[in-house]
Design an enzyme around this catalytic site. Structure first.
Site, mmCIF file in Angstrom:
data_model
loop_
_atom_site.group_PDB
_atom_site.id
_atom_site.type_symbol
_atom_site.label_atom_id
_atom_site.label_comp_id
_atom_site.label_asym_id
_atom_site.label_seq_id
_atom_site.Cartn_x
_atom_site.Cartn_y
_atom_site.Cartn_z
ATOM 1 N N CYS A 76 0.703 -1.386 -0.164
ATOM 2 C CA CYS A 76 0.059 -0.334 0.185
ATOM 3 C C CYS A 76 0.839 1.028 0.503
ATOM 4 C CB CYS A 76 -0.880 0.115 0.916
ATOM 5 S SG CYS A 76 -2.143 -1.341 1.219
ATOM 6 N N HIS A 132 -1.851 7.304 4.640
ATOM 7 C CA HIS A 132 -0.327 6.132 4.713
ATOM 8 C C HIS A 132 0.499 6.210 4.154
ATOM 9 C CE1 HIS A 132 -0.116 1.951 5.097
ATOM 10 N NE2 HIS A 132 0.310 2.063 5.799
#
Length: 511
Positions: A76, A132
């Site tokens: 990710c 993130h």
């Protein structure tokens, strides 16, 4: 073993020419919608017989669907860092998932993000969804060019914490470690799934700007709602929206209204996963409907893709079929993703293209559309000439990947993956130890194992030609060495080293 098959064409042709900047009146709105761990084979447009995605399919019919669209990393955070900078994440050390370290740092502040590029060209910029890429002051989305932010700062959180009749969730073996309670959360012994999810949401909350907010809606629906609100507020001024979904990443949870629409799927894991994709697909439809209602559809470019392939640790709930491999691996199933670009009235319609493209191309393409100045050192290509008008000749492309001592390259039809061998005595494990920060992972005494595939003839990566084509291996390794000179050491080491058996070899993976 991961062997599957896919037919694809070899890539050849001339380099892509740069596009002239567009005049200000023609500058389109730009929306990037990124799914989280969506399998290559988990939409109708990419052949799923199980998951119904009419809105994503319509986006593909009205735009260009790439069969060979890649991301720069198979997990990710590094993948998203590359997309937003247009640079290989190894150029600035964001090589592995931060696993909690984004609370203390993030992507280097020397890097220029896509919203900063477009904001400099007069665009209103908004982000909704999963970040993130750093939480402290200076690394927050509002510090990286976004005018507004609604979403989560971490890699995962609960999609819902209040479960009603008909709602479903599932935690396949090994999946809990993926959100493990991955952000430093530890559930007490005997905690129920609902208690774990409530704990996870408290540890990884939803933010509006810099403030924590209580969000009672199903998270995918909440993200769609906020995306539409941004579009409404920005109408009248060119805008850039980065809608970074957390679905269908674990935890696998869906409310009854989406479960019911997938009730014909008998396997619970597949049913819940499909329901999560249904929510995501509905969101695509709602956004397109809003654009049409505001007469913005023909002046808006939408890019849809996933950040990496779907995860093997959720078992048969998802599929990268007919590709080989999963999230975390540099096999095709880890790095080749659904990739659609739609621009009604601007780009050709209904194209299904085998041209190799990358998530790295999104920033230079958006900059060309906006008439913005392209930052120095970008690694992507401007796709505007390829998307506009009749299909031009395919252009030659080389793509590279690095995860610690493991490397991969795609050059034309050839794909080389060179992987660290595990140490003697190491057995298959999703968590095979942690290398302390500051200690760079090295090739083991056992050396690297080379896998060479001709994707034109063997798209399922089932026939390793390294032993019979050593000259190709040598050439591709030289290309990797040259490319790697432009990279820097990783900011931190991989926290989820794994040992996998592949082609009869025990290999050390650094996802």
């Amino acid at each position: 073993m991961f062997n599957k098959s896919l037919i694809l064409a070899a890539v050849a042709g001339a380099s892509l020419a740069a596009a002239p900047a567009l005049a200000a009146p023609t500058r389109p709105n730009i929306i990037v919608i990124i799914a989280d761990d969506l399998g290559y084979g988990d939409t109708g447009a990419y052949g799923s017989p199980r998951v119904k995605t009419p809105n994503i399919d319509a986006l593909a019919r009205e735009g260009v669907r790439f069969t060979q669209g890649y991301v720069a990393h198979p997990v990710c955070a590094p993948s998203r860092a590359a997309l937003l900078t247009g640079r290989y994440q190894t150029r600035f050390g964001y090589e592995f998932n931060p696993v909690g370290r984004d609370r203390t740092g993030g992507v280097s502040r020397d890097e220029v993000f896509l919203p900063q590029v477009l904001k400099g060209a007069g665009y209103s910029t908004g982000m909704v969804g999963k970040w993130h890429l750093g939480q402290p002051s200076g690394y927050h989305p509002l510090d990286r060019g976004f005018d507004s932010f609604f979403g989560i700062m971490t890699g995962a959180t609960a999609f819902m914490t209040d479960f009603q009749a008909g709602d479903e969730e599932i935690t396949p073996p090994g999946a809990e470690a993926s959100f493990g309670l991955a952000e430093g959360v530890r559930a007490p012994p005997g905690a129920t799934e609902a208690e774990k999810m409530a704990l996870l949401r408290r540890a990884a909350p939803v933010y509006r700007g810099r403030e924590v907010v209580e969000e009672g809606a199903y998270l995918t629906d909440a993200f769609t709602r906020e995306a539409i609100s941004f579009i409404d507020a920005a109408a009248g001024r060119p805008f850039f929206l980065y809608l970074a979904h957390a679905a269908p990443h674990t935890p696998l949870q869906a409310p009854a209204r989406y479960i019911t629409r997938n009730r014909d799927i008998p396997d619970k894991g597949q049913r819940v996963y499909a329901a999560m994709v249904t929510a995501l697909d509905d969101g695509v439809g709602r956004i397109r409907a809003e654009l049409k209602a505001r007469d913005l559809e023909r002046n808006t470019v939408i890019v849809f893709l996933s950040d990496n392939g779907c995860a093997g640790y959720i078992g048969t709930a998802c599929t990268n079929g007919p590709l080989n491999g999963f999230k975390g691996l540099h096999l095709e199933g880890g790095v080749r993703v659904p990739y659609i670009i739609s621009g009604p009235g601007r780009f050709r319609r209904g194209g299904v293209e085998d041209q190799v493209v990358s998530s790295l191309d999104i920033l230079p393409t958006a900059a060309a559309l906006a008439g913005a100045t392209l930052p120095k050192g970008t690694d992507g290509e401007n796709l505007v000439p390829y998307l506009s008008g009749p299909k031009p000749k395919d252009f030659a492309r080389r793509l590279f990947w690095r995860s610690g001592p493991n490397y991969a390259v795609r050059d034309g039809a050839w794909k080389l993956w060179s992987v660290n061998r595990a140490e003697p005595g190491e057995t298959e494990s999703l968590s095979a130890g942690i290398t302390p920060d500051g200690v760079q992972a090295r090739v083991s005494a056992q050396g690297a194992y080379d896998m060479l595939y001709n994707l034109a003839e063997d798209p399922g990566e089932s026939r390793n030609l390294a032993a019979t084509r050593p000259e190709v291996v040598a050439r591709l390794k030289a290309e990797i060495t040259e490319w790697d000179r432009g990279n820097v050491p990783a900011q931190w080491t991989s926290m989820r080293q794994a040992v996998r058996r592949h082609e009869g070899q025990m290999l050390k993976i650094y996802p």
